[in-house]
Design a protein around this motif. Structure first.
Motif, PDB file in Angstrom:
ATOM      1  N   TRP A  16       6.732   3.925 -17.212  1.00  0.00           N
ATOM      2  CA  TRP A  16       6.843   3.922 -15.766  1.00  0.00           C
ATOM      3  C   TRP A  16       7.384   5.231 -15.227  1.00  0.00           C
ATOM      4  O   TRP A  16       7.172   5.570 -14.082  1.00  0.00           O
ATOM      5  N   THR A  17       8.073   5.987 -16.057  1.00  0.00           N
ATOM      6  CA  THR A  17       8.654   7.238 -15.581  1.00  0.00           C
ATOM      7  C   THR A  17       7.580   8.224 -15.128  1.00  0.00           C
ATOM      8  O   THR A  17       7.861   9.116 -14.336  1.00  0.00           O
ATOM      9  N   ASP A  18       6.361   8.092 -15.608  1.00  0.00           N
ATOM     10  CA  ASP A  18       5.264   8.978 -15.213  1.00  0.00           C
ATOM     11  C   ASP A  18       4.460   8.418 -14.046  1.00  0.00           C
ATOM     12  O   ASP A  18       3.503   9.041 -13.592  1.00  0.00           O
ATOM     13  N   CYS A  19       4.821   7.257 -13.550  1.00  0.00           N
ATOM     14  CA  CYS A  19       4.062   6.581 -12.501  1.00  0.00           C
ATOM     15  C   CYS A  19       4.327   7.239 -11.143  1.00  0.00           C
ATOM     16  O   CYS A  19       5.467   7.496 -10.781  1.00  0.00           O
ATOM     17  N   THR A  20       3.251   7.520 -10.404  1.00  0.00           N
ATOM     18  CA  THR A  20       3.384   8.138  -9.087  1.00  0.00           C
ATOM     19  C   THR A  20       2.875   7.228  -7.963  1.00  0.00           C
ATOM     20  O   THR A  20       3.247   7.415  -6.814  1.00  0.00           O
ATOM     21  N   HIS A  21       1.995   6.292  -8.312  1.00  0.00           N
ATOM     22  CA  HIS A  21       1.392   5.389  -7.331  1.00  0.00           C
ATOM     23  C   HIS A  21       1.362   3.969  -7.902  1.00  0.00           C
ATOM     24  O   HIS A  21       1.331   3.788  -9.115  1.00  0.00           O
ATOM     25  N   MET A  22       1.322   3.008  -7.006  1.00  0.00           N
ATOM     26  CA  MET A  22       1.144   1.614  -7.403  1.00  0.00           C
ATOM     27  C   MET A  22       0.125   1.007  -6.433  1.00  0.00           C
ATOM     28  O   MET A  22       0.189   1.253  -5.231  1.00  0.00           O
ATOM     29  N   TYR A  23      -0.822   0.247  -6.986  1.00  0.00           N
ATOM     30  CA  TYR A  23      -1.865  -0.376  -6.175  1.00  0.00           C
ATOM     31  C   TYR A  23      -1.743  -1.892  -6.299  1.00  0.00           C
ATOM     32  O   TYR A  23      -1.665  -2.406  -7.408  1.00  0.00           O
ATOM     33  N   PHE A  39       5.095   6.787  -4.392  1.00  0.00           N
ATOM     34  CA  PHE A  39       6.527   6.923  -4.620  1.00  0.00           C
ATOM     35  C   PHE A  39       7.081   8.215  -4.015  1.00  0.00           C
ATOM     36  O   PHE A  39       8.186   8.216  -3.473  1.00  0.00           O
ATOM     37  N   ALA A  40       6.332   9.314  -4.067  1.00  0.00           N
ATOM     38  CA  ALA A  40       6.810  10.584  -3.517  1.00  0.00           C
ATOM     39  C   ALA A  40       7.063  10.492  -2.015  1.00  0.00           C
ATOM     40  O   ALA A  40       7.949  11.169  -1.489  1.00  0.00           O
ATOM     41  N   ASP A  41       6.283   9.654  -1.317  1.00  0.00           N
ATOM     42  CA  ASP A  41       6.432   9.482   0.134  1.00  0.00           C
ATOM     43  C   ASP A  41       7.326   8.307   0.501  1.00  0.00           C
ATOM     44  O   ASP A  41       7.635   8.117   1.682  1.00  0.00           O
ATOM     45  N   SER A  42       7.666   7.469  -0.482  1.00  0.00           N
ATOM     46  CA  SER A  42       8.375   6.208  -0.215  1.00  0.00           C
ATOM     47  C   SER A  42       7.645   5.410   0.858  1.00  0.00           C
ATOM     48  O   SER A  42       8.243   4.903   1.807  1.00  0.00           O
ATOM     49  N   THR A  43       6.311   5.319   0.687  1.00  0.00           N
ATOM     50  CA  THR A  43       5.473   4.706   1.713  1.00  0.00           C
ATOM     51  C   THR A  43       4.478   3.732   1.116  1.00  0.00           C
ATOM     52  O   THR A  43       3.914   3.980   0.053  1.00  0.00           O
ATOM     53  N   ILE A  44       4.269   2.622   1.830  1.00  0.00           N
ATOM     54  CA  ILE A  44       3.202   1.674   1.524  1.00  0.00           C
ATOM     55  C   ILE A  44       2.073   1.978   2.496  1.00  0.00           C
ATOM     56  O   ILE A  44       2.247   1.875   3.712  1.00  0.00           O
ATOM     57  N   TYR A  45       0.916   2.369   1.959  1.00  0.00           N
ATOM     58  CA  TYR A  45      -0.263   2.608   2.786  1.00  0.00           C
ATOM     59  C   TYR A  45      -1.150   1.365   2.700  1.00  0.00           C
ATOM     60  O   TYR A  45      -1.451   0.888   1.611  1.00  0.00           O
ATOM     61  N   VAL A  46      -1.561   0.857   3.845  1.00  0.00           N
ATOM     62  CA  VAL A  46      -2.343  -0.378   3.932  1.00  0.00           C
ATOM     63  C   VAL A  46      -3.799  -0.028   4.205  1.00  0.00           C
ATOM     64  O   VAL A  46      -4.101   0.716   5.145  1.00  0.00           O
ATOM     65  N   PRO A  71      11.353  -0.683  -4.426  1.00  0.00           N
ATOM     66  CA  PRO A  71      12.350   0.371  -4.671  1.00  0.00           C
ATOM     67  C   PRO A  71      13.450  -0.045  -5.651  1.00  0.00           C
ATOM     68  O   PRO A  71      13.887   0.761  -6.477  1.00  0.00           O
ATOM     69  N   MET A  72      13.877  -1.302  -5.582  1.00  0.00           N
ATOM     70  CA  MET A  72      14.904  -1.769  -6.518  1.00  0.00           C
ATOM     71  C   MET A  72      14.367  -1.763  -7.944  1.00  0.00           C
ATOM     72  O   MET A  72      15.072  -1.381  -8.878  1.00  0.00           O
ATOM     73  N   MET A  73      13.111  -2.180  -8.122  1.00  0.00           N
ATOM     74  CA  MET A  73      12.526  -2.227  -9.469  1.00  0.00           C
ATOM     75  C   MET A  73      12.322  -0.831 -10.047  1.00  0.00           C
ATOM     76  O   MET A  73      12.710  -0.564 -11.181  1.00  0.00           O
ATOM     77  N   VAL A  74      11.690   0.054  -9.276  1.00  0.00           N
ATOM     78  CA  VAL A  74      11.360   1.368  -9.836  1.00  0.00           C
ATOM     79  C   VAL A  74      12.590   2.239 -10.045  1.00  0.00           C
ATOM     80  O   VAL A  74      12.548   3.169 -10.849  1.00  0.00           O
ATOM     81  N   SER A  75      13.686   1.938  -9.368  1.00  0.00           N
ATOM     82  CA  SER A  75      14.907   2.706  -9.610  1.00  0.00           C
ATOM     83  C   SER A  75      15.385   2.518 -11.047  1.00  0.00           C
ATOM     84  O   SER A  75      15.999   3.421 -11.614  1.00  0.00           O
ATOM     85  N   HIS A  76      15.076   1.369 -11.645  1.00  0.00           N
ATOM     86  CA  HIS A  76      15.438   1.133 -13.044  1.00  0.00           C
ATOM     87  C   HIS A  76      14.616   1.987 -13.996  1.00  0.00           C
ATOM     88  O   HIS A  76      15.015   2.191 -15.142  1.00  0.00           O
ATOM     89  N   ALA A  77      13.486   2.494 -13.543  1.00  0.00           N
ATOM     90  CA  ALA A  77      12.662   3.398 -14.352  1.00  0.00           C
ATOM     91  C   ALA A  77      12.922   4.852 -13.968  1.00  0.00           C
ATOM     92  O   ALA A  77      12.164   5.743 -14.324  1.00  0.00           O
ATOM     93  N   MET A  78      14.001   5.066 -13.217  1.00  0.00           N
ATOM     94  CA  MET A  78      14.411   6.399 -12.770  1.00  0.00           C
ATOM     95  C   MET A  78      13.385   7.056 -11.858  1.00  0.00           C
ATOM     96  O   MET A  78      13.277   8.276 -11.801  1.00  0.00           O
ATOM     97  N   ILE A  79      12.631   6.258 -11.123  1.00  0.00           N
ATOM     98  CA  ILE A  79      11.722   6.775 -10.102  1.00  0.00           C
ATOM     99  C   ILE A  79      12.486   6.752  -8.787  1.00  0.00           C
ATOM    100  O   ILE A  79      13.013   5.720  -8.391  1.00  0.00           O
ATOM    101  N   ARG A  80      12.558   7.883  -8.139  1.00  0.00           N
ATOM    102  CA  ARG A  80      13.355   7.998  -6.926  1.00  0.00           C
ATOM    103  C   ARG A  80      12.507   7.707  -5.686  1.00  0.00           C
ATOM    104  O   ARG A  80      11.504   8.363  -5.444  1.00  0.00           O
TER     105      ARG A  80
END
Length: 145
Positions: A16-23, A39-46, A71-80
Motif C-alpha cells: 500500500w505504500t506505493d498506492c497513489t489512487h483508489m477506485y 491521495f496526493a490531492d486528498s480528494t474523492i473525485y465522483v 484517511p484513517m486506514m491509509v495512515s496506517h500504511a504511511m500514506i499522507r
C-alpha cells in the motif's frame, strides 16, 4: 480491511505504500457511480453518468464514510492525506440515455481511469458492446475448463 491495508493480509501482493489512487464503485438509491480517490490531492473525485440522480448534498452524505474512514486506514500504511477527503463531482462525463446503464458506465470509468485513459471517450453508443464483452469475459474467466 485494515489488516489488508497494513499488510497482514496480502491479497493484491502490492504494498500500500506505493498506492497513489483508489477506485471504488458505489451503489446508492439503486444507482451506480464511480469514485477515484487521489491521495496526493486528498480528494474523492465522483464520476457519474446521471448528473441529476443525486444532489450534491445527497452525494456528500453518501460519501461521508469514505471521506472519513479512508484517511484513517491509509495512515496506517504511511500514506499522507488530510483527515477528511474533499468531494469533487465531475460534470463533464457523458450522460446515460437509458435507465440501468449506470453500472456499465461505472465499470468503464474505473477501467479507463486506472489505465490513464480519458473517460470522455465513454458514451452511450458503446454501452451495449461493453455489456456483451463483460458478459463474455466473465463467462470465460469462470467457465473455461
Amino acid at each position: 480491511m485494515l489488516e489488508w491495508v497494513i499488510g497482514l493480509q496480502l491479497r493484491c501482493r502490492k504494498p500500500w505504500t506505493d498506492c497513489t489512487h483508489m477506485y471504488i464503485p458505489v451503489i446508492a438509491n439503486s444507482h451506480c457511480f464511480s469514485v477515484e480517490i487521489v491521495f496526493a490531492d486528498s480528494t474523492i473525485y465522483v464520476y457519474d453518468s446521471d448528473h441529476s440522480c443525486l444532489t450534491q448534498s445527497q452525494l456528500e452524505q453518501i460519501l461521508e464514510p469514505l471521506a472519513v474512514i479512508v484517511p484513517m486506514m491509509v495512515s496506517h500504511a504511511m500514506i499522507r492525506v488530510n483527515d477528511r477527503l474533499a468531494i469533487v463531482r465531475n460534470t463533464t462525463t457523458a450522460r446515460q440515455e437509458r435507465s440501468g446503464d449506470c453500472g456499465i458506465f461505472a465499470i468503464k470509468y474505473i477501467e479507463f481511469l486506472s489505465i490513464g485513459r480519458n473517460i470522455d471517450t465513454t458514451n452511450q453508443s458503446w454501452i451495449d458492446m461493453w455489456r456483451h464483452k463483460l458478459a463474455c469475459d466473465l463467462y470465460e474467466y469462470n467457465c473455461d475448463p
